[in-house]
Design an enzyme around this catalytic site. Structure first.
Site: not given
Length: 945
Positions: A343, A671, A675
């Site tokens: 990410d 996070d 996700d």
């Protein structure tokens, strides 16, 4: 009848499929049979609650304690160990049986402890639900538990509120919502009540919708609930989490396959030994004991324990490097990773908007320092400067600080100062930049108290504030020198650069003078704005005007005229400084990194290029483009895509699955809530410990306690070391055990031809059953555990990841196993043959016994590295190996020289003449192993040349 969704809550299928953001607010109200004035009646809400179910997440079936225990015991090697323990106990070998059962219990307990986290992802998701909501019921605004909300309810949203359900907005006043946990965007999203948004729009682009679990950071709003419980976007993620099944790791699969192969081979050979012994005239019970002892010696009972302990030691090392592993098996999996899907926000970047450039009058200063800590420098052409020497820059920061609704909050955590922003992160970044220049927003607000304002509006794209000039001071970046008594009010404007520029007719110069805003100047400002935008900066324009009296009318028409353009301020969520070298190290290790983010393509591309993640010729793709690809197309193209932008949770799952379909071992970092499904679907999921949501942490296999990308690379290195150590133990175990099998098998099958003297004496096996069991104890125990403490080869991060389907015993190891089996077998049988020349047959058995044990103990040193000679590794550099070998050797000498033990183990004391014979013999296997390493090193060197 209403249909039940996969998680068990009740909802209408039609409601799930409606694209509410593509409908006007009037259509939504009509479709849900609700009213903007009265809301729902209590009676209607009660019926809908019964129909749709509570507005909460539904847990899936939990794994029971006994199911976890069964999962640990349902393993071929473990089953064989239990059977071996039972047979040992039946034959009176209580100590050996107890040791085996202890190993099984240790392995089971540690496994259950590590896996005792079933369904905690959903528990974490529940924590995001708002406990209460402001609702319009029966025409009255009331507070209700969020779980009682139903589709059609009218809810109110205010700054600081959690959004209690998925809501189609019907009123929004300066409404901004923090959606990073759901979409990955690093800044709050400005919301509006737009009547129509494309039905295929990603979550981040649905500006007329607020999502359950997100946070209102600014403004207020009102909307109609369109989805509750498991039908919300968070609920859909929860459903995805439940649908992703836990899979065995590559290590678990390989070890299980190895255990089965060894187990069946051992059983077959033990059976042949038993039958051949009977054919040769051996006693039934004696041959049965030999066969069982051989099976116990050959079955790798130490394998589960050594693997578990090696992984536990690796976990301890990883904690020191800020990586907390939640599952033992994940340690090895990380070491085999070939792709890291990362990410952007909070992982590659700092998740903190930061002013990095300020442009005024043709001059741009770069601003260093990251996060919200007010520490950093101002650079002119990479040279540190005093910002007070650049009055124009100071003025731009002065305007941005006055025209600001955010605050810097200083806290003390663990004895150290930390800072956070209360309010909009973009505005907060300007306060941090001003603080780096020495100006505090609190003192500025006291010197220039706000007396009026026109709030920011998403349509106007600007904000206006009016301030009384009470105590101007140049130290606080003010353009005043304290002498302007007649100028008593400042009008400050901040907003989109093109909008602000069109409201100005003058320009503030770098030398603190004010000049006419010519067309040429406008072009210069526009060009500077374009350049900053291309660098993925979010740019705000600053303007002001000084008046002698407080404006009578507080409106845009009277305030926004004759403005002085002060400058441009550019901010970005910057990349972490340590990310670039970590990416290079990962690339050198053959590990590819892919950015997967909900942010815009230009921003993602700029960050990826700045850290070296986006490689020449590789592509940037959006979620919309992924939608247009079939699974096959995505699999074919995923190898050339380095950045995925504007993606949804479904896209992340598809990307991970596409990579795994190409035989990649995928590590997924993240996070946010968005996700979590991909984290769980990946071979190993990695969550951020500081910025990560509870959902991401509970779903992940590993949590980074410092949110540092470099820690991932360190963890990869440690994972490789652990797997390498496990291979070393397997190499040691198999080569020794295969030799033990052949030492028993060959004389039993062909003893009449190989050892006629032994056959004449009735010796069908060179070793007694109890000697086999003792051998198993002293060689497979401590030395094997010591191999788990090795630090790894110096070039371990310069090697390519091993192939995903490569077995633990690959071709080079298989060759080594064969060579070592031959060497140990031949030397041991030579010692046995020489011993047969003595009148006492115990000499032959003792010589074979000693040669075999000491050859295996010395062999443990050479296995410490598969590639490097022991002289380069350091013969005695592993203190645990030194003590393990010394301890095992001492135990062996005890059974050879202590009289009462000699009777038990059927041994005799050896003199110097016998030792002169067996020392060269037991050194031969290790010498052969080292010679092979030197030969392989020469071959590798020749290939490189």
């Amino acid at each position: 009848m209403p249909a039940k969704n996969p998680a068990g809550s009740v909802s209408l299928a039609a409601d799930i499929n409606v694209t509410w953001h593509a409908l006007s607010s009037e259509e939504v109200l009509k479709k849900l049979d609700s009213g903007i004035i009265e809301g729902l009646s209590s009676k209607a809400a009660e019926k809908r609650l019964e129909k749709y179910g509570p507005n909460q997440l539904v847990e899936g079936k939990k794994t029971t304690f006994w199911e976890m225990v069964y999962d640990q015991l349902n393993n071929f090697v473990i089953i064989m160990l239990i059977v071996a323990a039972l047979i040992s106990a039946f034959l009176g070998e209580v100590v050996d049986a107890g040791a085996i059962i202890a190993i099984v219990i240790l392995n089971t307990v540690m496994g259950v402890i590590q896996d005792n986290r079933a369904q905690q992802e959903l528990e974490a998701l529940k924590k995001m639900a708002s406990p209460e909501a402001q609702v319009l019921r029966d025409g009255h605004r009331v507070n209700l538990p969020a779980r009682e909300l139903v589709p059609g309810d009218i809810v109110y949203l205010e700054t600081g509120n959690y959004v209690p359900a998925d809501v189609r907005l019907i009123d929004a006043v300066n409404l901004k919502i923090e959606e990073a946990a759901l979409t990955g965007e690093s800044v709050p999203v400005e919301k509006n009540t737009a009547s129509v948004i494309d039905s295929e729009a990603s979550l981040g682009d649905r500006k007329n919708t607020a999502f359950s679990g997100t946070v209102v950071t600014y403004g207020r709003g009102k909307g109609i609930v369109v989805s509750t419980g498991m039908s919300t976007q968070i609920g859909l993620i929860a459903t995805m989490l439940q649908s992703v099944e836990d899979e065995e790791t590559p290590l678990q699969r390989r070890l299980d396959e190895l255990g089965k192969t060894l187990g069946w081979a051992t059983l077959v050979i033990s059976g042949l030994v038993f039958l051949s012994g009977l054919i040769e005239g051996g006693d039934v019970l004696e041959m049965f004991m030999v066969a069982v002892s051989l099976a116990i010696a050959a079955v790798p009972e130490g394998l589960p324990a050594v693997v578990t302990i090696s992984l536990a030691l690796g976990m301890r090392e990883m904690v020191k490097k800020h990586a907390l592993v939640r599952r033992l098996s994940s340690v090895e999996t990380l070491g085999s990773a070939t792709v890291i899907c990362s990410d952007k926000t909070g992982t590659l970047t700092q998740n903190a908007m930061t002013v990095t450039r300020i442009w005024v009058d043709g001059k741009a200063l770069e601003v260093t320092g990251g996060g919200y800590t007010p520490e950093g420098d101002f650079l002119d052409n990479d040279k540190k400067v005093d910002v007070h020497d650049y009055p124009g820059i100071s003025t731009a920061l002065w305007v941005g600080t006055l025209n600001n609704d955010s605050q810097i909050d200083e806290m003390v955590e663990d004895g150290r100062k930390t800072f956070r922003i209360i309010g909009d992160p973009t505005e907060g970044s300007i306060l941090v930049a001003a603080a780096k220049a020495g100006a505090q927003s609190e003192s500025l607000n006291n010197a220039y108290p706000r007396s009026a304002e026109v709030p920011f509006d998403s349509e106007r794209k600007r904000m206006v504030t009016v301030h009384e000039v009470k105590s101007p001071d140049k130290k606080d970046l003010s353009p005043f020198d304290g002498k302007q008594k007649q100028e008593s009010y400042v009008i400050a404007v901040k907003g989109a650069p093109d909008v602000v520029l069109n409201l100005c007719n003058r320009v503030h110069n770098m030398d603190n003078t004010v000049g006419k805003l010519t067309d040429k100047k406008k072009e210069q400002i526009s060009a500077a704005n374009d350049a900053m935008t291309k660098d993925a900066l979010r740019v705000l324009g600053m303007a002001y005007r000084v008046v002698s009296a407080k404006p009578e009318e507080v409106d845009s028409e009277s305030l926004e005229k004759d403005l002085i353009f002060a400058g441009l301020v550019g901010m970005i969520d910057p990349a972490r400084e340590e990310v670039k070298p970590a990416l290079l190290k990962a690339l050198g290790a053959g590990i590819r990194t892919i950015m997967i983010t909900g942010d815009y393509p230009n921003t993602a591309k700029a960050i990826a290029q700045s850290i070296g993640l986006l490689r020449p010729g590789h592509k940037v793709r959006t979620g919309a483009e992924v939608n247009d690809m079939s699974d096959k197309q995505l699999q074919d193209e995923v190898g050339e895509i380095d950045v995925f932008a504007r993606v949804s949770p479904e896209h992340k799952m598809r990307i991970v699955n596409a990579l795994r379909a190409k035989d990649q071992v995928v590590a997924m970092t993240g996070d946010g809530v968005n996700d979590a499904p991909a984290i769980k679907a990946a071979d190993i999921g990695i969550a951020m410990g500081i910025t990560g949501t509870d959902v991401a942490k509970e779903t992940a296999d590993m949590v980074l306690t410092d949110d540092n990308y470099a820690s991932i690379v360190s963890a990869v290195e440690q994972g490789r070391v652990i797997y390498s150590n496990i291979r070393k133990f397997v190499y040691f175990l198999i080569s020794c055990n295969m030799a033990e099998i052949m030492i028993i098998f060959l004389p039993t099958m062909f003893g009449r031809f190989l050892f006629p003297k032994a056959a004449a004496l009735g010796l069908l096996s060179p070793l007694e059953p109890i000697q086999l069991l003792w051998l198993n104890l002293v060689t497979d125990g401590a030395p094997a555990l010591a191999l788990g403490t090795e630090k790894g080869d110096p070039d371990i991060m310069e090697q390519k990841p091993r192939p995903a389907k490569e077995p633990i015993i690959n071709r080079p190891m298989l060759v080594g196993v064969i060579v070592q089996t031959i060497a140990i077998t031949v030397t041991t049988l030579i010692a046995f043959k020489v011993g047969l020349n003595q009148p006492d047959p115990r000499y032959a058995e003792t010589l074979a016994f000693a040669t075999l044990v000491f050859s295996e103990l010395i062999r443990a040193f050479t296995v410490r590295s598969e590639r490097y000679p022991i002289l380069k590794v350091g013969i005695f550099s592993n203190k645990w190996m030194n003590w393990a070998v010394l301890g095992s050797a001492a135990l062996m000498l005890l059974v050879m020289y202590v009289p009462f033990l000699q009777k038990i183990f059927n041994t005799v004391s050896l003199g110097w003449a016998e030792w002169r014979l067996i020392i060269p013999l037991f050194l031969i296997p290790s010498i052969v192993a080292e010679a092979i390493k030197y030969a392989n090193a020469a071959i590798r060197k020749k290939k490189k040349a």
